[in-house]
Design an enzyme around this catalytic site. Structure first.
Site, PDB file in Angstrom:
ATOM      1  N   TRP A 101     -12.458  -0.062  -5.063  1.00 15.89           N
ATOM      2  CA  TRP A 101     -11.458  -0.450  -4.063  1.00 15.89           C
ATOM      3  C   TRP A 101     -11.359  -1.974  -3.986  1.00 15.89           C
ATOM      4  O   TRP A 101     -10.261  -2.528  -3.867  1.00 15.89           O
ATOM      5  CB  TRP A 101     -11.832   0.102  -2.682  1.00 15.89           C
ATOM      6  N   TRP A 130       7.343  -5.506  17.000  1.00 18.14           N
ATOM      7  CA  TRP A 130       6.009  -5.686  17.576  1.00 18.14           C
ATOM      8  C   TRP A 130       6.089  -6.120  19.036  1.00 18.14           C
ATOM      9  O   TRP A 130       6.994  -6.876  19.426  1.00 18.14           O
ATOM     10  CB  TRP A 130       5.225  -6.741  16.799  1.00 18.14           C
ATOM     11  N   ASN A 167     -17.768  -1.276   8.470  1.00 18.53           N
ATOM     12  CA  ASN A 167     -16.448  -0.964   7.907  1.00 18.53           C
ATOM     13  C   ASN A 167     -15.685   0.075   8.727  1.00 18.53           C
ATOM     14  O   ASN A 167     -14.473  -0.035   8.909  1.00 18.53           O
ATOM     15  CB  ASN A 167     -16.580  -0.480   6.461  1.00 18.53           C
ATOM     16  N   TRP A 177      -0.060  -6.847  12.471  1.00 18.65           N
ATOM     17  CA  TRP A 177      -1.323  -6.804  11.723  1.00 18.65           C
ATOM     18  C   TRP A 177      -1.746  -8.171  11.211  1.00 18.65           C
ATOM     19  O   TRP A 177      -2.936  -8.439  11.028  1.00 18.65           O
ATOM     20  CB  TRP A 177      -1.225  -5.818  10.552  1.00 18.65           C
ATOM     21  N   TRP A 233      -6.283  -4.514   6.187  1.00 22.73           N
ATOM     22  CA  TRP A 233      -5.365  -4.556   7.326  1.00 22.73           C
ATOM     23  C   TRP A 233      -4.068  -3.809   7.034  1.00 22.73           C
ATOM     24  O   TRP A 233      -3.566  -3.061   7.880  1.00 22.73           O
ATOM     25  CB  TRP A 233      -5.093  -6.011   7.732  1.00 22.73           C
ATOM     26  N   GLU A 244     -16.088   2.452  -3.665  1.00 22.29           N
ATOM     27  CA  GLU A 244     -15.862   1.328  -2.751  1.00 22.29           C
ATOM     28  C   GLU A 244     -15.800   0.013  -3.514  1.00 22.29           C
ATOM     29  O   GLU A 244     -14.991  -0.868  -3.188  1.00 22.29           O
ATOM     30  CB  GLU A 244     -16.973   1.280  -1.696  1.00 22.29           C
TER      31      GLU A 244
END
Length: 472
Positions: free
Chosen positions: A274, A302, A337, A355, A378, A271
């Protein structure tokens, strides 16, 4: 007398701070400077909770500096004007700052470096973006090969962690603007400020024999338990160095007494990697702040229904797990998370809302709002980014809720109007009969909304929209 300026940006700490260490080396005195940039104070990407968290931490840093004989100098204004004036005022030889990678920070630092003796150091990551490269020199865009390359580089040890200086010598006669105290951090925000708080949290999470890190793989997705480190606001503002966090993960791996424990420590390390991966993506592909990384998904049609977006922002979609998460965000400026993934998937793939709307809302409200991690998360959820979840992976909010909040404790905490509902209906309260609703103190459509959209319909609509975008 040689004077250096330590320009503090996202590194509000004394321990393991390369910029501070470089500023002190060879200097007779240093000026710890924080610039109150109007960009930060007026940006609509920064909400009051994050400002309050920053201001509270500036106060704590000032106390720590004063205990060492120094103090924090705060100046309000554009960084170029502030730094030029301070260099002229003090005849400072150098300005030392931690390198940042956001487009705004890059543009600012390039401009300053042409006019002032600015020297950038590491510290934002363990391995800077330029160090983790493919054999051909290009940037990685998929996490797994990036992480393998990251791990092939030298890994830090406790000996690499720079100690906090015992003494700070501040030149006499330097005036400071007051540290802002308004808005003040609300008492109910469960993230006390300060570098020592960050150290305590890291130690509690990773250092003890039965530390939570050893059950991280098992518990990290459960929204109803304290299974994560909750260190993200402290990493965001550099109250804790990423090097210290990664050393703690590596040391926990070494102390693990079973394969599940070792795997859990490895999962937390991943993590942290990441985080470095998303920083690398932003550094190498700054366009991701404005557009989907995947060019074939830049033409999605959208729906962008503003009433549905408002329902999402206020935690009134009628899907309890989504609403609990969004109310958690509004209340404390932080969100679990797993909940972040659920609400992002719901906004993008149930409501078919861009988004970028969600990304901006998160940046406004998160204490840990970070341009790289927020954008990366996102775009991952939307299926539009690097190494993203496939666009056809659409979370079912009901199944996610049942799996990761099985007894509904998380829902009941953040949605008090559902507190009396039995577990059988806590994830789908609209399935209760009117009599049951009366019995358990809720009226769907009045005291709590019904579902804003049917998930099965929304799922198919999104699949069709993404397919059309890919074929155009």
């Amino acid at each position: 007398m040689k004077i250096n300026i330590w320009w503090i940006r996202r590194d509000l700490r004394l321990q393991d701070n390369p910029a501070l260490h470089a500023a002190i080396e060879g200097a007779d005195a240093i000026i710890p400077l924080f610039v109150l940039d109007p960009f930060f104070e007026t940006s609509n990407h920064v909400g009051e909770k994050r400002r309050a968290f920053l201001y509270a931490n500036l106060g704590m840093l000032n106390q720590a500096l004063q205990q060492r004989g120094g103090g924090l100098i705060v100046r309000r204004g554009h960084p170029l004007q502030v730094l030029k004036a301070l260099v002229s005022e003090t005849q400072a030889s150098g300005i030392f700052a931690q390198e940042d990678v956001s487009p705004y920070a890059n543009a600012r630092d390039h401009m300053l470096a042409d006019k002032l003796p600015l020297r950038l150091t590491g510290g934002l990551t363990v391995h800077p973006p330029a160090a983790v490269r493919k054999p051909d020199g290009s940037a990685y865009t998929v996490f797994t090969p990036y992480s393998k390359a990251w791990k092939r580089l030298s890994t830090p040890t406790a000996q690499d962690v720079l100690p906090a200086p015992e003494k700070i010598i501040l030149p006499d006669g330097i005036e400071s603007d007051p540290i802002p105290t308004n808005p003040s951090q609300p008492d109910h925000i469960p993230f006390p400020p300060g570098e020592q708080e960050a150290q305590n949290r890291l130690s509690a999470f990773a250092d003890e024999k039965a530390a939570p890190i050893f059950k991280y793989s098992e518990l990290r997705n459960r929204m109803d338990v304290e299974g994560t480190s909750a260190l993200s606001p402290y990493l965001r503002f550099g109250l804790l160095s990423p090097r210290q966090a990664i050393v703690a993960a590596l040391e926990a791996q070494g102390r693990s007494e079973s394969e599940p424990e070792r795997s859990s420590a490895q999962t937390w390390l991943n993590e942290l990697i990441w985080r470095e991966f998303f920083i690398s993506i932003l550094a190498n592909f700054p366009q991701v702040r404005q557009a989907s990384f995947r060019e074939d998904l830049r033409a999605i049609a959208w729906q962008n229904d503003r009433e549905e977006f408002e329902a999402w922002t206020q935690g009134k979609t009628g899907y309890p797990v989504v609403d609990a998460a969004m109310r958690q965000l509004l209340n404390i400026g932080w969100m679990h998370n797993r909940a972040r993934m659920i609400v992002a998937s719901f906004l993008v793939k149930d409501l078919l809302i861009d988004w970028r709307w969600g990304e901006q809302w998160f940046m406004q409200h998160l204490l840990d709002g970070d341009p790289a991690a927020n954008n990366g998360g996102w775009q991952w959820s939307a299926g539009t980014g690097t190494d993203a979840a496939p666009y056809f992976r659409i979370f079912n909010p009901i199944l996610q809720s049942k799996k990761f909040d099985p007894e509904g404790k998380y829902i009941r905490r953040w949605i008090p109007e559902l507190a009396q509902i039995p577990t059988k209906y806590i994830h789908t309260p609209w399935e209760m009969s009117p009599a049951q609703q009366g019995e358990f103190g809720v009226q769907i459509g009045q005291t709590y909304p019904g579902p804003v959209i049917d998930h099965a319909f929304a799922r198919q609509r999104t699949l069709d929209a993404f397919k059309r975008a890919k074929s155009d």
